[in-house]
Design a protein around this motif. Structure first.
Motif, PDB file in Angstrom:
ATOM      1  N   ALA A 130       0.809  -1.221   0.000  1.00 44.17           N
ATOM      2  CA  ALA A 130       0.000   0.000   0.000  1.00 44.17           C
ATOM      3  C   ALA A 130       0.839   1.266   0.000  1.00 44.17           C
ATOM      4  O   ALA A 130       1.974   1.273   0.470  1.00 44.17           O
ATOM      5  N   GLY A 133      -1.504   7.024   1.479  1.00 44.02           N
ATOM      6  CA  GLY A 133      -2.816   7.609   1.147  1.00 44.02           C
ATOM      7  C   GLY A 133      -3.878   6.533   0.987  1.00 44.02           C
ATOM      8  O   GLY A 133      -4.985   6.650   1.535  1.00 44.02           O
ATOM      9  N   ALA A 135      -3.810   3.535   2.191  1.00 46.10           N
ATOM     10  CA  ALA A 135      -4.021   2.836   3.465  1.00 46.10           C
ATOM     11  C   ALA A 135      -4.912   3.652   4.400  1.00 46.10           C
ATOM     12  O   ALA A 135      -5.759   3.097   5.101  1.00 46.10           O
ATOM     13  N   CYS A 137      -7.193   5.857   3.380  1.00 46.36           N
ATOM     14  CA  CYS A 137      -8.533   5.844   2.772  1.00 46.36           C
ATOM     15  C   CYS A 137      -9.285   4.570   3.147  1.00 46.36           C
ATOM     16  O   CYS A 137     -10.466   4.615   3.500  1.00 46.36           O
ATOM     17  N   SER A 138      -8.581   3.420   3.097  1.00 46.48           N
ATOM     18  CA  SER A 138      -9.247   2.129   3.382  1.00 46.48           C
ATOM     19  C   SER A 138      -9.130   1.728   4.851  1.00 46.48           C
ATOM     20  O   SER A 138      -9.540   0.630   5.208  1.00 46.48           O
ATOM     21  N   ALA A 140      -6.633   0.563   6.245  1.00 49.70           N
ATOM     22  CA  ALA A 140      -6.068  -0.777   6.079  1.00 49.70           C
ATOM     23  C   ALA A 140      -5.443  -1.262   7.374  1.00 49.70           C
ATOM     24  O   ALA A 140      -4.992  -0.468   8.199  1.00 49.70           O
ATOM     25  N   GLY A 141      -5.411  -2.564   7.514  1.00 49.87           N
ATOM     26  CA  GLY A 141      -4.796  -3.122   8.707  1.00 49.87           C
ATOM     27  C   GLY A 141      -4.711  -4.628   8.673  1.00 49.87           C
ATOM     28  O   GLY A 141      -5.258  -5.273   7.776  1.00 49.87           O
ATOM     29  N   ARG A 175     -12.366  -0.743   7.427  1.00 50.08           N
ATOM     30  CA  ARG A 175     -11.975  -0.571   6.009  1.00 50.08           C
ATOM     31  C   ARG A 175     -12.681   0.635   5.381  1.00 50.08           C
ATOM     32  O   ARG A 175     -13.113   0.605   4.225  1.00 50.08           O
ATOM     33  N   PHE A 179     -12.498   9.555   3.335  1.00 45.57           N
ATOM     34  CA  PHE A 179     -11.892   9.720   2.007  1.00 45.57           C
ATOM     35  C   PHE A 179     -12.438   8.733   0.973  1.00 45.57           C
ATOM     36  O   PHE A 179     -12.200   8.879  -0.213  1.00 45.57           O
ATOM     37  N   PHE A 184     -11.532  14.503  -1.839  1.00 43.27           N
ATOM     38  CA  PHE A 184     -10.240  15.008  -1.361  1.00 43.27           C
ATOM     39  C   PHE A 184      -9.113  14.023  -1.671  1.00 43.27           C
ATOM     40  O   PHE A 184      -9.277  12.815  -1.507  1.00 43.27           O
ATOM     41  N   ILE A 186      -5.550  12.915  -0.426  1.00 44.61           N
ATOM     42  CA  ILE A 186      -4.668  12.997   0.744  1.00 44.61           C
ATOM     43  C   ILE A 186      -3.261  13.343   0.254  1.00 44.61           C
ATOM     44  O   ILE A 186      -2.777  12.738  -0.718  1.00 44.61           O
ATOM     45  N   GLY A 224      -5.920  -8.390  -2.943  1.00 45.00           N
ATOM     46  CA  GLY A 224      -6.162  -8.713  -1.535  1.00 45.00           C
ATOM     47  C   GLY A 224      -7.513  -9.390  -1.367  1.00 45.00           C
ATOM     48  O   GLY A 224      -8.042  -9.972  -2.317  1.00 45.00           O
TER      49      GLY A 224
HETATM   50  C1  LIG Z   1      -1.410  -9.304  -1.516  1.00 46.02           C
HETATM   51  C2  LIG Z   1      -2.296  -8.280  -0.854  1.00 46.02           C
HETATM   52  C3  LIG Z   1      -2.480  -8.331   0.522  1.00 46.02           C
HETATM   53  C4  LIG Z   1      -3.293  -7.390   1.159  1.00 46.02           C
HETATM   54  N1  LIG Z   1      -3.471  -7.469   2.511  1.00 46.02           N
HETATM   55  C5  LIG Z   1      -4.236  -6.547   3.132  1.00 46.02           C
HETATM   56  C6  LIG Z   1      -4.415  -6.591   4.563  1.00 46.02           C
HETATM   57  O1  LIG Z   1      -3.890  -7.455   5.261  1.00 46.02           O
HETATM   58  N2  LIG Z   1      -5.196  -5.624   5.127  1.00 46.02           N
HETATM   59  C7  LIG Z   1      -5.794  -4.636   4.400  1.00 46.02           C
HETATM   60  O2  LIG Z   1      -6.473  -3.780   4.967  1.00 46.02           O
HETATM   61  N3  LIG Z   1      -5.643  -4.580   3.049  1.00 46.02           N
HETATM   62  C8  LIG Z   1      -4.899  -5.499   2.405  1.00 46.02           C
HETATM   63  N4  LIG Z   1      -4.745  -5.436   1.043  1.00 46.02           N
HETATM   64  C9  LIG Z   1      -5.456  -4.406   0.279  1.00 46.02           C
HETATM   65  C10 LIG Z   1      -4.666  -3.113   0.027  1.00 46.02           C
HETATM   66  O3  LIG Z   1      -3.268  -3.324   0.084  1.00 46.02           O
HETATM   67  C11 LIG Z   1      -5.048  -1.993   0.997  1.00 46.02           C
HETATM   68  O4  LIG Z   1      -6.415  -1.687   0.918  1.00 46.02           O
HETATM   69  C12 LIG Z   1      -4.237  -0.722   0.770  1.00 46.02           C
HETATM   70  O5  LIG Z   1      -4.488   0.179   1.794  1.00 46.02           O
HETATM   71  C13 LIG Z   1      -4.539  -0.024  -0.560  1.00 46.02           C
HETATM   72  O6  LIG Z   1      -3.542   0.975  -0.754  1.00 46.02           O
HETATM   73  P1  LIG Z   1      -3.169   1.489  -2.217  1.00 46.02           P
HETATM   74  O7  LIG Z   1      -2.139   2.546  -2.096  1.00 46.02           O
HETATM   75  O8  LIG Z   1      -2.835   0.346  -3.089  1.00 46.02           O
HETATM   76  O9  LIG Z   1      -4.549   2.164  -2.637  1.00 46.02           O
HETATM   77  P2  LIG Z   1      -5.381   1.985  -3.993  1.00 46.02           P
HETATM   78  O10 LIG Z   1      -5.736   0.543  -4.162  1.00 46.02           O
HETATM   79  O11 LIG Z   1      -4.690   2.655  -5.104  1.00 46.02           O
HETATM   80  O12 LIG Z   1      -6.701   2.788  -3.619  1.00 46.02           O
HETATM   81  C14 LIG Z   1      -7.556   2.314  -2.598  1.00 46.02           C
HETATM   82  C15 LIG Z   1      -8.557   3.416  -2.224  1.00 46.02           C
HETATM   83  O13 LIG Z   1      -7.832   4.514  -1.667  1.00 46.02           O
HETATM   84  C16 LIG Z   1      -8.109   5.707  -2.407  1.00 46.02           C
HETATM   85  N5  LIG Z   1      -6.871   6.491  -2.421  1.00 46.02           N
HETATM   86  C17 LIG Z   1      -5.632   6.076  -2.814  1.00 46.02           C
HETATM   87  N6  LIG Z   1      -4.732   7.080  -2.635  1.00 46.02           N
HETATM   88  C18 LIG Z   1      -5.418   8.133  -2.130  1.00 46.02           C
HETATM   89  C19 LIG Z   1      -5.050   9.467  -1.743  1.00 46.02           C
HETATM   90  N7  LIG Z   1      -3.807   9.931  -1.830  1.00 46.02           N
HETATM   91  N8  LIG Z   1      -6.027  10.286  -1.277  1.00 46.02           N
HETATM   92  C20 LIG Z   1      -7.302   9.860  -1.153  1.00 46.02           C
HETATM   93  N9  LIG Z   1      -7.711   8.616  -1.504  1.00 46.02           N
HETATM   94  C21 LIG Z   1      -6.781   7.759  -1.988  1.00 46.02           C
HETATM   95  C22 LIG Z   1      -8.544   5.233  -3.786  1.00 46.02           C
HETATM   96  O14 LIG Z   1      -9.353   6.194  -4.431  1.00 46.02           O
HETATM   97  C23 LIG Z   1      -9.309   3.969  -3.424  1.00 46.02           C
HETATM   98  O15 LIG Z   1     -10.629   4.288  -3.006  1.00 46.02           O
HETATM   99  C24 LIG Z   1      -3.933  -6.380   0.388  1.00 46.02           C
HETATM  100  C25 LIG Z   1      -3.732  -6.332  -0.993  1.00 46.02           C
HETATM  101  C26 LIG Z   1      -2.921  -7.266  -1.621  1.00 46.02           C
HETATM  102  C27 LIG Z   1      -2.698  -7.191  -3.097  1.00 46.02           C
END
Ligand SMILES: Cc1cc2nc3c(=O)[nH]c(=O)nc-3n(C[C@H](O)[C@H](O)[C@H](O)COP(=O)(O)OP(=O)(O)OC[C@H]3O[C@@H](n4cnc5c(N)ncnc54)[C@H](O)[C@@H]3O)c2cc1C
Length: 314
Positions: A130, A133, A135, A137-138, A140-141, A175, A179, A184, A186, A224
Motif C-alpha cells: 500500500a 494515502g 491505506a 482511505c481504506s 487498512a490493517g 476498512r 476519504f 479530497f 490525501i 487482496g
Molecule cells: C497481496 C495483498 C495483501 C493485502 N493485505 C491486506 C491486509 O492485510 N489488510 C488490508 O487492509 N488490506 C490489504 N490489502 C489491500 C490493500 O493493500 C489496501 O487496501 C491498501 O491500503 C490499498 O492501498 P493502495 O495505495 O494500493 O490504494 P489503492 O488501491 O490505489 O486505492 C484504494 C482506495 O484509496 C483511495 N486512495 C488512494 N490514494 C489516495 C489518496 N492519496 N487520497 C485519497 N484517496 C486515496 C482510492 O481512491 C481507493 O478508493 C492487500 C492487498 C494485496 C494485493
C-alpha cells in the motif's frame, strides 16, 4: 464522454510526469484495467491542485489512486484523469515521535524510516502493498492493528482548499474513512508512534510477514481480500466452507491458499472477477443467509461496467 479537443494535452504540458491513454492494468496489483484518458504522477501539491482545478473547470472526471492494490478497474478503463500518488510524492520526515509521510510513500518506506528512528507501531503497514494515502482511505490493517491506531492527522486537498483533518474528522471505520466518500486527495499524513527497541520492531515485522507468506497467495496477482469480514468472521472462512477454493471464471480464480483472495491467472478481466464475486455472494446468501460487502474498490465509468455491477448486486 466527449472532451474538448486537446483539452488534456494542455494539462499534460503543464505537468512534469503524465501518461496519456495509459492502461491501468499496469497500475493495479491484480493486473486488470483498461485505459484512462490521462495518468498524472504528481511531484508536488501544486500539481495535484492544478490537475483537480483543471478537471473541474473542463468537466473532466478525475479519481485518486495509490499503488492500486485494492482496486478492480473496468476492462473499458476510466474515462477521465487518474491522479496516482507514488514514488514522485513520497517524502518521509520524523520529528520526535511523530512521522510525517507524503501520501505516495509506501508502507515499507514508512516502516523503514520509523525503524531507523527506533519508532514502532507501523510493522503491519510494511506488510501491505500500500501507499500511505491508500491505506488511510481504506483504514487498512492486519494483525489487530489498523491505520486509525497510528494516524493522528491528515492533510488533503480538493483543488480549491487544503484541509487539515484531525482523527475525528477522518471518521475511520472498518476498512472505511471519509476519504472513500469525498473527492479530497490525501497529501500528507502524520503518524504518532512509540519509542521501541529496534530488535522488537524487526521481530514483529518478520512475524507478520511470515504469517502472510504462509497463508496468502503473495506470489500471484490479486487485490487482496475481495470481501469484507461479515459478523466479525473473514469472508474467506465462508467461501472455504462452500468448497469454492480454486473455483474459476475464466482466468479469475478463488485462491487455493486463501479463499478470500481472487487471483488473476494471466488474462483475467474485470467482468470475470465481478462474475466470480457475484457467484460467491449469491452462494453465501443462499447457504448462510449473509450478504458479503466488497472490500475492493471498483473503478470505471463505462456503462458496461456499471450494468455488470448492478446485475451482480453490488
Ligand atoms: C497481496 C495483498 C495483501 C493485502 N493485505 C491486506 C491486509 O492485510 N489488510 C488490508 O487492509 N488490506 C490489504 N490489502 C489491500 C490493500 O493493500 C489496501 O487496501 C491498501 O491500503 C490499498 O492501498 P493502495 O495505495 O494500493 O490504494 P489503492 O488501491 O490505489 O486505492 C484504494 C482506495 O484509496 C483511495 N486512495 C488512494 N490514494 C489516495 C489518496 N492519496 N487520497 C485519497 N484517496 C486515496 C482510492 O481512491 C481507493 O478508493 C492487500 C492487498 C494485496 C494485493
Amino acid at each position: 464522454m466527449v472532451y474538448k479537443v486537446d483539452c488534456l494535452n494542455i494539462l499534460s504540458k503543464e505537468l512534469i510526469c503524465t501518461k496519456p491513454n495509459e492502461y491501468l492494468s499496469k497500475h493495479t496489483t491484480i493486473g486488470i484495467g483498461g485505459k484512462c484518458r490521462l495518468l498524472v504522477l504528481p511531484h508536488t501539491q501544486k500539481e495535484i491542485c492544478k490537475t483537480i482545478d483543471f478537471c473541474r473547470l473542463n468537466d473532466v472526471l478525475y479519481t485518486k489512486t495509490g499503488n492500486g492494490s485494492n482496486l478492480v478497474v473496468a476492462d473499458d478503463g476510466f474515462d477521465g484523469v487518474v491522479i496516482k500518488l507514488g514514488k514522485n510524492f513520497s517524502h518521509v520526515v520524523v520529528q520526535g515521535a511523530s512521522l510525517f509521510a507524503q501520501a505516495g510513500a509506501s508502507g515499507k518506506k514508512v516502516f523503514n524510516v520509523a525503524k531507523q528512528h527506533g519508532l514502532g507501531g507501523v510493522e503491519f503497514l510494511a506488510t501491505l502493498p500500500a501507499t500511505v494515502g491508500g491505506a488511510v482511505c481504506s483504514n487498512a490493517g492486519c494483525f489487530g492493528k489498523s491505520m486509525q491506531d497510528v494516524v493522528q492527522k491528515v492533510w488533503a486537498t480538493d483543488g480549491m482548499t487544503m484541509k487539515e483533518f484531525c482523527k475525528q474528522d477522518i471518521a475511520f471505520g472498518y476498512r472505511d474513512s471519509i476519504f472513500k466518500h469525498n473527492d479530497f486527495v490525501i497529501t500528507w499524513v502524520q503518524f504518532d508512534l512509540q519509542k521501541t527497541d529496534v530488535c522488537r520492531i524487526e521481530k514483529r515485522w518478520r512475524e507478520i510477514l511470515a504469517y502472510k507468506k504462509a497463508t496468502q497467495p503473495l506470489d500471484k496477482k490479486s487485490a487482496g481480500c475481495v470481501f469484507k469480514k461479515c459478523n466479525g468472521v473473514s469472508a474467506g472462512y465462508y467461501i472455504d466452507k462452500l468448497g469454492l477454493k480454486g473455483f474459476c471464471v475464466g482466468d479469475a480464480q478463488i485462491s487455493c491458499k486463501h479463499a478470500g483472495f481472487v487471483v488473476n491467472n494471466g488474462g483475467a478481466t474485470s467482468k470475470q472477477v465481478i462474475q466470480l464475486m457475484g457467484i460467491i455472494r449469491q452462494r453465501c446468501k443462499q447457504t448462510f443467509g449473509i450478504t458479503l460487502e466488497p472490500e475492493v474498490v471498483f473503478l470505471g465509468s463505462t456503462d458496461d461496467f456499471r450494468r455488470l455491477s448492478y446485475t451482480h448486486g453490488f
